[in-house]
Design a protein around this motif. Structure first.
Motif, short mmCIF file in Angstrom:
data_model
loop_
_atom_site.label_atom_id
_atom_site.label_comp_id
_atom_site.label_asym_id
_atom_site.label_seq_id
_atom_site.Cartn_x
_atom_site.Cartn_y
_atom_site.Cartn_z
N SER A 1 34.58 33.38 -0.67
CA SER A 1 34.92 34.71 -0.17
C SER A 1 36.17 35.29 -0.83
N GLY A 2 36.00 36.45 -1.42
CA GLY A 2 37.12 37.14 -2.05
C GLY A 2 38.19 37.55 -1.04
N VAL A 3 37.77 37.84 0.18
CA VAL A 3 38.72 38.21 1.22
C VAL A 3 39.64 37.03 1.53
N LEU A 4 39.07 35.84 1.65
CA LEU A 4 39.90 34.65 1.91
C LEU A 4 40.88 34.43 0.76
N LEU A 5 40.42 34.61 -0.45
CA LEU A 5 41.31 34.42 -1.61
C LEU A 5 42.44 35.44 -1.61
N GLU A 6 42.14 36.67 -1.23
CA GLU A 6 43.18 37.70 -1.17
C GLU A 6 44.21 37.37 -0.10
N VAL A 7 43.74 36.93 1.06
CA VAL A 7 44.64 36.61 2.17
C VAL A 7 45.56 35.45 1.80
N VAL B 1 48.48 32.49 8.92
CA VAL B 1 47.26 33.20 8.51
C VAL B 1 46.82 32.70 7.13
N ARG B 2 47.78 32.55 6.24
CA ARG B 2 47.46 32.04 4.90
C ARG B 2 46.93 30.61 4.96
N GLU B 3 47.53 29.79 5.80
CA GLU B 3 47.08 28.40 5.94
C GLU B 3 45.66 28.35 6.48
N ARG B 4 45.35 29.19 7.45
CA ARG B 4 44.00 29.23 8.00
C ARG B 4 42.99 29.65 6.94
N ALA B 5 43.35 30.65 6.14
CA ALA B 5 42.46 31.10 5.06
C ALA B 5 42.28 29.98 4.04
#
Length: 71
Positions: free
Chosen positions: A38-44, A54-58
């Motif tokens: 997921s590109g969204v996860l990579l962006e986050v 939030v970054r750790e969860r992503a």
């Protein structure tokens, strides 16, 4: 991927922080992009303005997606 496994890298990020694992994370991001994570996860996870939890969860979700892609 990098010499360090994705899950191990994530564990180091939790204990040492994102900045301390910059090279490993760069390799992880490249692998994740190649495996269509997921590109969204990579962006986050790459956004330094996002709160650390939030970054750790992503990052955890990226690791899960990579492990599923490898299976």
């Amino acid at each position: 991927m990098a010499p360090i496994a994705a899950q191990e890298l994530a564990e180091h990020v939790v204990t040492d922080g994102f900045a301390a694992q910059k090279d490993g994370l760069t390799a992880l991001y490249a692998t994740a992009r190649a495996k269509a994570v997921s590109g969204v996860l990579l962006e986050v996870v790459a956004d330094e303005l996002e709160p650390r939890p939030v970054r750790e969860r992503a990052l955890g979700r990226i690791v899960i997606q990579l492990s599923r892609a490898a299976a």
